[in-house]
Design an enzyme around this catalytic site. Structure first.
Site, short mmCIF file in Angstrom:
data_model
loop_
_atom_site.label_atom_id
_atom_site.label_comp_id
_atom_site.label_asym_id
_atom_site.label_seq_id
_atom_site.Cartn_x
_atom_site.Cartn_y
_atom_site.Cartn_z
N ARG B 50 0.87 -1.17 0.00
CA ARG B 50 0.00 0.00 0.00
C ARG B 50 0.92 1.24 0.00
NH1 ARG B 50 -0.78 4.77 2.24
NH2 ARG B 50 -0.53 3.98 4.35
N GLU B 51 1.49 1.56 1.14
CA GLU B 51 2.42 2.70 1.21
C GLU B 51 3.57 2.51 0.23
OE1 GLU B 51 2.19 5.50 3.40
OE2 GLU B 51 3.81 6.24 2.11
N HIS B 98 -7.09 0.26 2.35
CA HIS B 98 -6.92 1.64 2.79
C HIS B 98 -7.65 2.53 1.79
CE1 HIS B 98 -4.16 4.53 4.83
NE2 HIS B 98 -4.19 5.18 3.69
N THR B 192 1.81 12.20 8.61
CA THR B 192 1.83 12.11 7.15
C THR B 192 2.97 12.89 6.51
OG1 THR B 192 -0.56 11.92 7.30
CG2 THR B 192 0.34 12.43 5.13
N HIS B 221 6.01 8.91 8.83
CA HIS B 221 6.91 9.17 7.70
C HIS B 221 8.27 9.59 8.23
CE1 HIS B 221 4.67 8.60 3.94
NE2 HIS B 221 3.65 8.57 4.80
N HIS B 316 38.01 -0.92 19.30
CA HIS B 316 36.76 -1.68 19.26
C HIS B 316 37.04 -3.17 19.05
CE1 HIS B 316 33.67 1.69 18.31
NE2 HIS B 316 34.63 2.14 19.07
#
Lengths: 409, 409
Positions: B50-51, B98, B192, B221, B316
């Protein structure tokens, strides 16, 4: 390994009318004055040539370093020489160096002629056990000696814990209080493993703000995708400085990216950010660094990702055409960029197509635009359309219309 | 346009000992029971189809949709058909659609045979003025009619506002309270335009949690880089569902990425996430979607970015060799991945080189390892070294050592 502290680097003022509308001062969530929050007076510690060299692909030669530094001591003979060279450039930024908290490293750093020395030591139980093997008492004693030496040389000094969010809270506050009283210019808090959340960050920085009077620098890794939000949260809680690197390059998947932080802060504090930083330079410096370390700018990068200002859904495009703020929190023009409205997909809408017809000089009624939109959506269902495919459909539909009208006349 | 709601998709259980150590239950910041927080009982609304189709490069044909959907209704005739096809697959997920909040769209959605209909309408002043032109009173009246219809058809219904964070707080709460009382299964809050911060999200969701009794879905978003942190903050405040898409693809630079959210949540709630999701499948689904929309997986992607588990700095690497948790918040094995310790750079350290010598079966004293480490750092100052360059240096140094020893004997 160096960084530049550029509190005073002012850039040209850009048109801020769009972003200013998003000023949170007008939001129901922040409608009182927050005297602790530094969201509108933060400073950036640019660490591309320090943290960034820990990025897997990074190999900066002196020329590249100078190129980036015209924007930033001692992990190798050449790093030492590079640092001396950069210090000699007379840049408008302070040159800082990042070393382990021991006298030997501190002396080498001071010899480079830097403006400031960043002392760092691991304070988590993991680092105490598996890295340096020192207790908190020993760390404190050493830190105070080294701080006294660096100050005696007339150089600024910062003290930072490593993996702060997995360290004992009382140990941390004890150390920070002691070094603050010893006169450090700044203390640093680091989410070295990238595990902190915005609420954890807010709580720790807010507590620390009550314990030390000096500046507070913060450093966030992005392993769990929170490095930008954590930086914002730190500023809300009273931190003064944020470490960034261009595109976020650093150890593992990196730290808070300069560009994404600018995107966040230009929404939170538009006037401050637009007046202080040359935002139009962002795209170029990102491209320079991406090229130097042979990576692509991520498709989803805020601001400069290839589709960051592309609007596709019909329902979005319609409103964007009426007023860009409808579906944009940032005006691309602030960064010297432009928006793009995609019309060549099956989820396009007739408002976007009408706007494209107007751009092309094709006169049609709304009903005609709706008809050709249906054709485009049908075509786009079959295969991906390029922008010129869509334009071809619009032109040929318009020619058909003119033929029909000619027949009717 | 479809999404899948996969609350019950259980995956194989993976070794969680490493991530479990990061359980915030043992952190000073979260040491009391938080009865509102849903960080350890959240649900994902997978919205890639969808998105994701709003992403600039996305064009999913039916085959690709089914491929992704074996993982996910009406913006074009084919989308309508695809939705019907997907509903017929009998997947273990709920199929939701949607649509705009009007009777026409709702009827088409119900005809597709979906399990649920997501109604969406813009509530910001921008969207009221420039998109649909409706007042809050009209929005409320229409919403209640449509909700009644969808419920009468025996289908689940969700009501969502659009651009919630730029909407009037009282308008929002009034609408949500009305639709909750009308019996919606879920309300949705959407950032949005991607402008919200974690604290704004926490405040709004926490307030809403006291107003409605139904589930709360959230949609973020990523324009300002906060989509993952905002999702986490929403769960802490009592939201129940998070919208994601694979790699975050969506309108503009997209939404909360599934993978980054998994990285975040496996640190916050390791037992829940490891037992519920098949984390080892992440890399493959990301590669499938990246290939379908022709993008590269971002270099800085959490978990699957090419250097997400690469350790480079000497300081590290030494600690990682002693205990990986020292510089890792997530065990790569949980995602079926492995860590890599880079030794071919000028910022390498002698502990990492010693470990490599052991892997290669080259016996050396600590002093000898330190000497060859200095050679490697010197070489790496001149040009980038490949892993086999480093190995060559180690082998030839070792041969020299053996020759010297032979002469001495």
């Amino acid at each position: 390994m160096c960084g530049t502290d550029s509190p005073d680097a002012a850039g040209p003022v850009s048109n801020g009318s769009h972003a200013s509308k998003a000023n949170p001062a007008s939001s129901p969530y922040q409608n009182v004055n927050d005297f602790i929050s530094n969201v509108a007076r933060f400073k950036i510690i640019e660490s591309t040539l320090r943290e960034g060299e820990q990025f897997a692909n990074a190999f900066f030669d002196t020329e590249t370093k100078i190129k980036i530094a015209k924007a930033l001591p001692v992990s190798s003979p050449q790093s030492y020489e590079d640092c001396k060279t950069i210090c000699g450039l007379g840049l408008k930024a302070k040159i800082l160096t990042h070393v382990r908290c021991n006298m030997e490293d501190a002396k080498k750093a001071v010899e480079c002629g830097v403006d400031g020395v960043d002392l760092v030591i691991g304070t988590s139980s993991f680092l105490q056990k598996y890295s340096h093997g020192k207790s908190i008492a020993i760390i404190k004693e050493t830190a105070l000696e080294v701080i006294q030496y660096v100050k005696s040389q007339g150089v600024e000094v910062r003290f930072s814990s490593e993996d702060s969010f997995r360290s004992d809270l009382v140990d941390l506050l004890t150390l920070y209080k002691a070094v603050d009283q010893a006169g450090v210019n700044r203390v640093g808090v680091a989410d070295t493993v990238g595990g902190a959340t915005p609420r954890m960050v807010y709580d720790l920085i807010r507590t620390l703000r009550g314990v030390v009077s000096c500046d507070i620098e913060t450093h966030f890794h992005d392993d769990t995708g929170c490095a930008v939000a954590n930086a914002h949260s730190a500023l809300e809680a009273g931190a003064t400085h944020i470490d960034t690197s261009v595109l976020g390059i650093g150890e593992r998947n990196g730290i808070t990216p300069l560009g994404a932080l600018m995107a966040r802060m230009v929404v939170t504090a538009p006037d401050y950010v637009i007046n202080k930083y040359n935002l139009k330079a962002l795209k170029e410096v990102e491209e320079l660094v991406a090229s130097a370390v042979q990576i692509n700018i991520p498709f989803n990068n805020p601001i400069t990702g290839f589709c960051a200002f592309t609007h596709k859904a019909g329902i979005h495009a319609k409103a964007i055409l009426a007023n860009p703020s409808t579906y944009e929190i940032i005006d691309p023009a602030i960064f010297g960029l432009t928006r793009y409205i995609s019309i060549n997909s099956r989820i396009t809408g007739w408002n976007a197509i009408r706007a494209r017809c107007e751009q092309l000089g094709l006169k049609m009624t709304d009903d005609e635009v709706k008809e050709v939109t249906a054709k485009i959506k049908q075509m786009a269902d079959i295969r991906p359309l390029a922008i010129d495919d869509t334009d071809s459909i619009l032109h040929s539909y318009h020619i058909e219309l003119q033929k029909k009208q000619a027949l009717q006349v």
